[in-house]
Design an enzyme around this catalytic site. Structure first.
Site, PDB file in Angstrom:
ATOM      1  N   LYS A 143       4.847  -9.731   9.867  1.00 18.08           N
ATOM      2  CA  LYS A 143       4.238  -8.880  10.897  1.00 18.08           C
ATOM      3  C   LYS A 143       2.711  -9.030  10.813  1.00 18.08           C
ATOM      4  CE  LYS A 143       3.652  -4.425  10.444  1.00 18.08           C
ATOM      5  NZ  LYS A 143       2.171  -4.309  10.558  1.00 18.08           N
ATOM      6  N   GLN A 149      -2.863 -12.116   8.024  1.00 16.84           N
ATOM      7  CA  GLN A 149      -3.039 -11.824   6.595  1.00 16.84           C
ATOM      8  C   GLN A 149      -2.298 -12.870   5.764  1.00 16.84           C
ATOM      9  OE1 GLN A 149      -2.751  -7.832   4.631  1.00 16.84           O
ATOM     10  NE2 GLN A 149      -0.655  -8.434   4.207  1.00 16.84           N
ATOM     11  N   HIS A 187       9.030   1.065   3.373  1.00 16.27           N
ATOM     12  CA  HIS A 187      10.057   1.113   4.419  1.00 16.27           C
ATOM     13  C   HIS A 187      10.923  -0.134   4.309  1.00 16.27           C
ATOM     14  CE1 HIS A 187       7.458  -1.796   6.342  1.00 16.27           C
ATOM     15  NE2 HIS A 187       6.451  -0.932   6.330  1.00 16.27           N
ATOM     16  N   MET A 195       0.847  -1.193   0.000  1.00 21.75           N
ATOM     17  CA  MET A 195       0.000   0.000   0.000  1.00 21.75           C
ATOM     18  C   MET A 195       0.886   1.248   0.000  1.00 21.75           C
ATOM     19  SD  MET A 195      -3.459  -0.916   2.026  1.00 21.75           S
ATOM     20  CE  MET A 195      -2.893  -0.656   3.683  1.00 21.75           C
ATOM     21  N   GLY A 220      10.917  -2.913   5.727  1.00 16.22           N
ATOM     22  CA  GLY A 220      10.189  -4.180   5.651  1.00 16.22           C
ATOM     23  C   GLY A 220       9.830  -4.492   4.200  1.00 16.22           C
ATOM     24  N   HIS A 221       9.362  -3.461   3.462  1.00 13.07           N
ATOM     25  CA  HIS A 221       9.034  -3.665   2.039  1.00 13.07           C
ATOM     26  C   HIS A 221      10.309  -3.969   1.244  1.00 13.07           C
ATOM     27  CE1 HIS A 221       5.585  -0.882   3.186  1.00 13.07           C
ATOM     28  NE2 HIS A 221       4.960  -1.945   2.713  1.00 13.07           N
ATOM     29  N   SER A 268       6.590  -0.414  10.041  1.00 12.41           N
ATOM     30  CA  SER A 268       5.218  -0.319   9.551  1.00 12.41           C
ATOM     31  C   SER A 268       5.017   1.088   9.000  1.00 12.41           C
ATOM     32  CB  SER A 268       4.253  -0.544  10.730  1.00 12.41           C
ATOM     33  OG  SER A 268       2.976  -0.036  10.413  1.00 12.41           O
TER      34      SER A 268
HETATM   35  O1  PAF Z   1      -0.082  -5.750   3.629  1.00 14.99           O
HETATM   36  C1  PAF Z   1      -0.510  -4.831   2.877  1.00 14.99           C
HETATM   37  O2  PAF Z   1       0.176  -3.837   2.601  1.00 14.99           O
HETATM   38  C2  PAF Z   1      -1.901  -4.954   2.277  1.00 14.99           C
HETATM   39  O3  PAF Z   1      -2.785  -5.538   3.158  1.00 14.99           O
HETATM   40  C3  PAF Z   1      -1.904  -5.661   0.907  1.00 14.99           C
HETATM   41  C4  PAF Z   1      -1.453  -7.116   1.029  1.00 14.99           C
HETATM   42  C5  PAF Z   1      -1.008  -4.923  -0.071  1.00 14.99           C
HETATM   43  C6  PAF Z   1      -3.328  -5.677   0.345  1.00 14.99           C
HETATM   44  O4  PAF Z   1      -3.816  -4.386   0.162  1.00 14.99           O
END
Ligand code: PAF
Length: 287
Positions: A146, A150, A34, A30, A36-37, A182
């Protein structure tokens, strides 16, 4: 880096990658990227041609949640992704969710843990992830641990629908203080971030109690809740369960996961830790 905003163009791009027999590694996000990504992208690059997506998905925010103020920084994100040599960013417009009548739900597991506090959240997550999978047709997709629930629900969705995508979990990246990275950490000032780091420290001390021999799930949870409240956090839940998130029992076992959600200064944070005794600790979650 190529930026694609149209669904048809993204489909064609993926189709061409597949024709040239390239594997597609997908990192949905989204935005407001950061470390983590960055770890997700680095993992993805080892598996194939990497496609990242950025979309702040309105379907996964409930009423009164932070959709409007969710941090957005597309220029900064583009720079991070190009520096990482990501070849393609899918940056869809809101028409990706407009007029949607069909939703993906997992009634069983969407109702516990996060689902109890954010009732439509996982329906929104699963629906957008399914849409993205249908457009991008990835061979691999990467999700941070984290957001453990999900990850578990997306993995189950992929199994339930026989999707040709392997869901890969990626370790949580933390600040030196232990605070999990986050996008929502940007809501804190320096002092707030420092104070919020007690969250993970308390989860770690609870895991230590388990290591020292306390097996009662109730007592471990009670300890964590007491410490969290003492540190000024409002506790939504503290739970101990197995990695598939479906066991109810009295005693915690090796490899179980301690998950919690708290609110601090109006910011909601989630985190988790695997509880193991040292000789059992493999350092990874079984999946
Ligand atoms: O973890 C996230 O950033 C969101 O929940 C995702 C998986 C991109 C879905 O919108």
């Amino acid at each position: 880096m190529k930026i694609i905003t149209e669904i048809a163009e993204m489909k064609e791009f993926s189709h061409n990658l597949k024709k040239s027999e390239k594997k597609i590694s997908f990192v949905p996000t989204m935005g407001k990227l950061h470390k983590g990504h960055i770890r997700l992208i680095e993992s993805a690059k080892r598996y194939g041609e990497t496609v990242a997506s950025i979309f702040v998905n309105p379907l996964q925010f409930g009423q009164g949640e932070d959709f409007d103020k969710y941090p957005r920084d597309i220029e900064g994100d583009e720079k991070i992704l190009s520096d990482l040599n990501v070849p393609v960013l899918f940056y869809p417009k809101s028409d990706i969710v407009k007029n949607t009548d069909t939703f993906i739900v997992n009634p069983e597991y969407s109702k516990n843990l996060e689902g109890l506090f954010r009732p439509s959240h996982f329906q929104g997550v699963l629906t957008i992830v399914m849409k993205l999978f249908c457009i991008i047709e990835p061979d691999f997709a990467f999700f941070g641990l984290k957001d453990y629930q999900q990850y578990a629900l997306i993995k189950k969705m992929a199994e339930d629908f026989f999707l040709n995508v392997k869901i890969i979990p990626v370790e949580t990246i933390r600040e030196e203080s232990g605070l999990a990275m986050s996008s929502r950490n940007t809501y804190f000032d320096v002092a707030g971030k420092e104070a919020a780091s007690a969250f993970y420290k308390i989860l770690s001390s609870t895991a230590d109690l388990f290591k020292k021999g306390e097996k009662s799930a109730e007592k471990l949870k009670r300890f964590a809740v007491k410490e969290l409240i003492k540190n000024g956090f409002k506790v939504d839940y503290v739970e101990i369960t197995d990695p598939a998130l479906n066991r109810k029992y009295q005693n915690a076992e090796n490899g179980d996961i301690l998950l919690a959600a708290i609110r601090y200064k109006g910011v909601r944070l989630i985190d988790n830790i695997i509880i193991t005794v040292p000789e059992f600790n493999s350092g990874t979650v079984s999946n």
